[in-house]
Design an enzyme around this catalytic site. Sequence first.
Site, mmCIF file in Angstrom:
data_model
loop_
_atom_site.group_PDB
_atom_site.id
_atom_site.type_symbol
_atom_site.label_atom_id
_atom_site.label_comp_id
_atom_site.label_asym_id
_atom_site.label_seq_id
_atom_site.Cartn_x
_atom_site.Cartn_y
_atom_site.Cartn_z
ATOM 1 N N LYS A 132 56.864 26.328 41.699
ATOM 2 C CA LYS A 132 56.372 24.938 41.690
ATOM 3 C C LYS A 132 55.080 24.839 42.494
ATOM 4 C CE LYS A 132 57.949 21.959 44.865
ATOM 5 N NZ LYS A 132 56.982 21.193 45.680
ATOM 6 N N ASN A 133 55.072 25.442 43.695
ATOM 7 C CA ASN A 133 53.929 25.275 44.595
ATOM 8 C C ASN A 133 52.727 26.106 44.191
ATOM 9 O OD1 ASN A 133 55.367 23.432 45.975
ATOM 10 N ND2 ASN A 133 55.825 24.749 47.726
ATOM 11 N N CYS A 137 55.325 11.715 54.218
ATOM 12 C CA CYS A 137 56.597 11.772 53.484
ATOM 13 C C CYS A 137 57.695 11.966 54.525
ATOM 14 C CB CYS A 137 56.582 12.923 52.477
ATOM 15 S SG CYS A 137 56.615 14.531 53.266
ATOM 16 N N ARG A 173 51.664 14.698 57.036
ATOM 17 C CA ARG A 173 50.939 15.396 55.968
ATOM 18 C C ARG A 173 49.438 15.042 55.942
ATOM 19 N NH1 ARG A 173 54.942 17.087 52.430
ATOM 20 N NH2 ARG A 173 53.579 18.830 51.919
ATOM 21 N N ASP A 186 60.093 26.078 54.105
ATOM 22 C CA ASP A 186 60.807 25.556 52.935
ATOM 23 C C ASP A 186 62.202 26.144 52.793
ATOM 24 O OD1 ASP A 186 57.871 25.352 50.759
ATOM 25 O OD2 ASP A 186 58.546 24.172 52.468
ATOM 26 N N ARG A 212 62.722 17.657 41.896
ATOM 27 C CA ARG A 212 61.285 17.927 42.001
ATOM 28 C C ARG A 212 61.019 19.422 42.151
ATOM 29 N NH1 ARG A 212 58.790 15.249 46.758
ATOM 30 N NH2 ARG A 212 57.078 16.487 45.914
HETATM 31 C C1 EPZ Z 1 52.423 23.284 51.086
HETATM 32 O O1 EPZ Z 1 52.249 21.975 51.597
HETATM 33 C C2 EPZ Z 1 53.675 23.231 50.217
HETATM 34 N N1 EPZ Z 1 53.487 22.277 49.122
HETATM 35 C C3 EPZ Z 1 54.881 22.811 51.077
HETATM 36 O O2 EPZ Z 1 56.037 22.865 50.245
HETATM 37 C C4 EPZ Z 1 55.048 23.825 52.209
HETATM 38 O O3 EPZ Z 1 56.110 23.419 53.037
HETATM 39 C C5 EPZ Z 1 53.744 23.876 53.030
HETATM 40 O O4 EPZ Z 1 52.636 24.228 52.158
HETATM 41 C C6 EPZ Z 1 53.810 24.909 54.154
HETATM 42 O O5 EPZ Z 1 54.065 26.166 53.618
HETATM 43 C C7 EPZ Z 1 52.741 22.641 48.054
HETATM 44 O O6 EPZ Z 1 52.200 23.727 47.979
HETATM 45 C C8 EPZ Z 1 52.625 21.620 46.957
HETATM 46 P P1 EPZ Z 1 50.054 22.624 54.891
HETATM 47 P P2 EPZ Z 1 50.864 21.586 52.364
HETATM 48 O O7 EPZ Z 1 48.787 21.887 54.634
HETATM 49 O O8 EPZ Z 1 49.718 22.257 51.722
HETATM 50 C C9 EPZ Z 1 49.518 20.596 59.112
HETATM 51 C C10 EPZ Z 1 58.103 22.120 49.386
HETATM 52 O O9 EPZ Z 1 59.204 21.869 49.914
HETATM 53 N N2 EPZ Z 1 48.182 20.169 58.651
HETATM 54 O O10 EPZ Z 1 50.030 24.116 54.976
HETATM 55 O O11 EPZ Z 1 50.820 20.093 52.487
HETATM 56 C C11 EPZ Z 1 50.599 19.803 58.400
HETATM 57 O O12 EPZ Z 1 50.813 18.554 59.053
HETATM 58 C C12 EPZ Z 1 56.822 21.659 50.040
HETATM 59 O O13 EPZ Z 1 57.957 22.770 48.315
HETATM 60 C C13 EPZ Z 1 47.323 19.582 59.586
HETATM 61 O O14 EPZ Z 1 47.678 19.433 60.752
HETATM 62 O O15 EPZ Z 1 51.143 22.226 53.794
HETATM 63 C C14 EPZ Z 1 51.796 20.698 58.527
HETATM 64 O O16 EPZ Z 1 52.384 20.465 59.797
HETATM 65 C C15 EPZ Z 1 57.070 20.868 51.307
HETATM 66 N N3 EPZ Z 1 46.094 19.165 59.170
HETATM 67 C C16 EPZ Z 1 51.190 22.103 58.500
HETATM 68 O O17 EPZ Z 1 49.784 21.943 58.739
HETATM 69 C C17 EPZ Z 1 45.675 19.303 57.870
HETATM 70 O O18 EPZ Z 1 44.541 18.910 57.557
HETATM 71 C C18 EPZ Z 1 51.350 22.802 57.161
HETATM 72 O O19 EPZ Z 1 50.725 21.987 56.204
HETATM 73 C C19 EPZ Z 1 46.570 19.894 56.927
HETATM 74 C C20 EPZ Z 1 47.806 20.317 57.349
#
Ligand code: EPZ
Length: 439
Positions: free
Chosen positions: A34-35, A128, A133, A319, A411
């Site tokens: 999915k991701n 969320c 996020r 995850d 989802r």
């Molecule tokens: C991706 O989300 C995945 N979703 C998430 O999967 C997964 O948990 C996550 O990566 C971490 O591996 C998709 O790929 C669609 P991040 P993403 O930006 O890109 C912080 C699932 O269950 N951060 O790597 O949104 C953020 O707050 C979902 O399938 C900042 O601080 O994750 C978080 O604490 C849930 N500033 C951490 O980084 C920013 O500008 C990881 O976020 C961006 C992120």
Amino acid sequence: MTVTVAPPTRLANPRLEVVGGHQLHGEIRVSGAKNSALVLMAACLLTQDTLRLRNVPPLTDITAMGEILAALGVRVTRSRDIVDLSGDHISQSAPPYELVNSLRASFFCIGPLLARMGMAQVPLPGGCQIGSRPVVEHVKGLKALGAQVSIEHGVVTAVVPGRSRRLTGGHIHLDCPSVGATETLMMAAVLADGETIIDNAALEPEVIDLANLLIAMGARIRGAGSPTIVIDGVSELHGADYAVIPDRIEAGTFLLAGAITRSILRVTPVIPDHLGAVLTKLEDVGCQLSHDGEGLTISARDIRGVDLRTMPFPGFPTDLQAPFMSLLATASGTSMVVETIFENRLQHVAELQRMGADIRMQGNTAYIEGVVRLSGAPVQGTDLRASAAMVLAGLAADGVTTVRGLEFLDRGYANMEGKLNAAGAQIRRLSSEASNADA
Ligand code: EPZ
């Protein structure tokens, strides 16, 4: 005489009824990731040619992304696990608000729209259940590539100034290895004028999958999967025919289903390198694992406690933290689980406690004392992976567990109960209407 009027039929939320105590056997097939599929779909905006994606999972999020792309003018057709996306005519650069709000991943459109059209207007994805996020890194990186970015009334507007309307390569250093920011900036940079360097890039397999697709489309990218990604911008990209990698999180979830039911179960396909930290933890708790070149067979008897801490790849994936906690709740001995990625991703602890799990919380850390048997209860999934964790706990519990929160589960997991039932589980999906008798 008292007349008892039966209450009207209640519209009860759709839910899964899991009868615990059944061992699993045989094999479970894993769908496409999915991701990965979500971001690969957005990449269709980078070319006028048709992009064919194979092994696309049949998920509600995928359907939603298709609707958003169609609203932008992309022709989207699906046949089984093949999705064709033709972006030869992009009618606008602002996906409709009501659609975007339903799908966080729609923010993946901002990078390719900006690269292709010179402007993009996408609502902020917003927070969320599991955290705020933010998209600070995404915005900072787009500015480093020459875009003017403003955020007003919950909408991000990005414009490339000047006549060329073409982004300019730049040096970006991410404050955190954000998966979404790395993917967004890769898609923005592939059509930029000049070289882009992304430092502190995310290392997840889904980032590599996107890089491999973009390279198949004619992009020039080096270093995906390492902390430094170098992109030489090109003037245009062509179509491609590309297969999405297997979903490592779904695979890990089903391996945990085998472990929690103390079964011998084959999960296929599995790419071991995509799940290194998880496979190590499964062996640490006492599981035997063997890979046959395509699938992975897990054999579980006695499970002992272990400590785990979620980290960016190649560390233990956030995850799979909730699904793994369900297993640890049934292990013998003590475990400690630390969630370091998201600020609010331990809500499933309260639901596991309702099933008799012995868990004590302290900030982002859960201390778990394994119990011999969980007891079935009505529980609520609060996010995609917490819902899956509840199903796993129900498989091992004494009696029946009713899991609500299917809008989250569906989802990320295509027909989860169907796949588990084919391997010996006993799960019913109750319809959205139910008389009291069934409730
Ligand atoms: C991706 O989300 C995945 N979703 C998430 O999967 C997964 O948990 C996550 O990566 C971490 O591996 C998709 O790929 C669609 P991040 P993403 O930006 O890109 C912080 C699932 O269950 N951060 O790597 O949104 C953020 O707050 C979902 O399938 C900042 O601080 O994750 C978080 O604490 C849930 N500033 C951490 O980084 C920013 O500008 C990881 O976020 C961006 C992120």
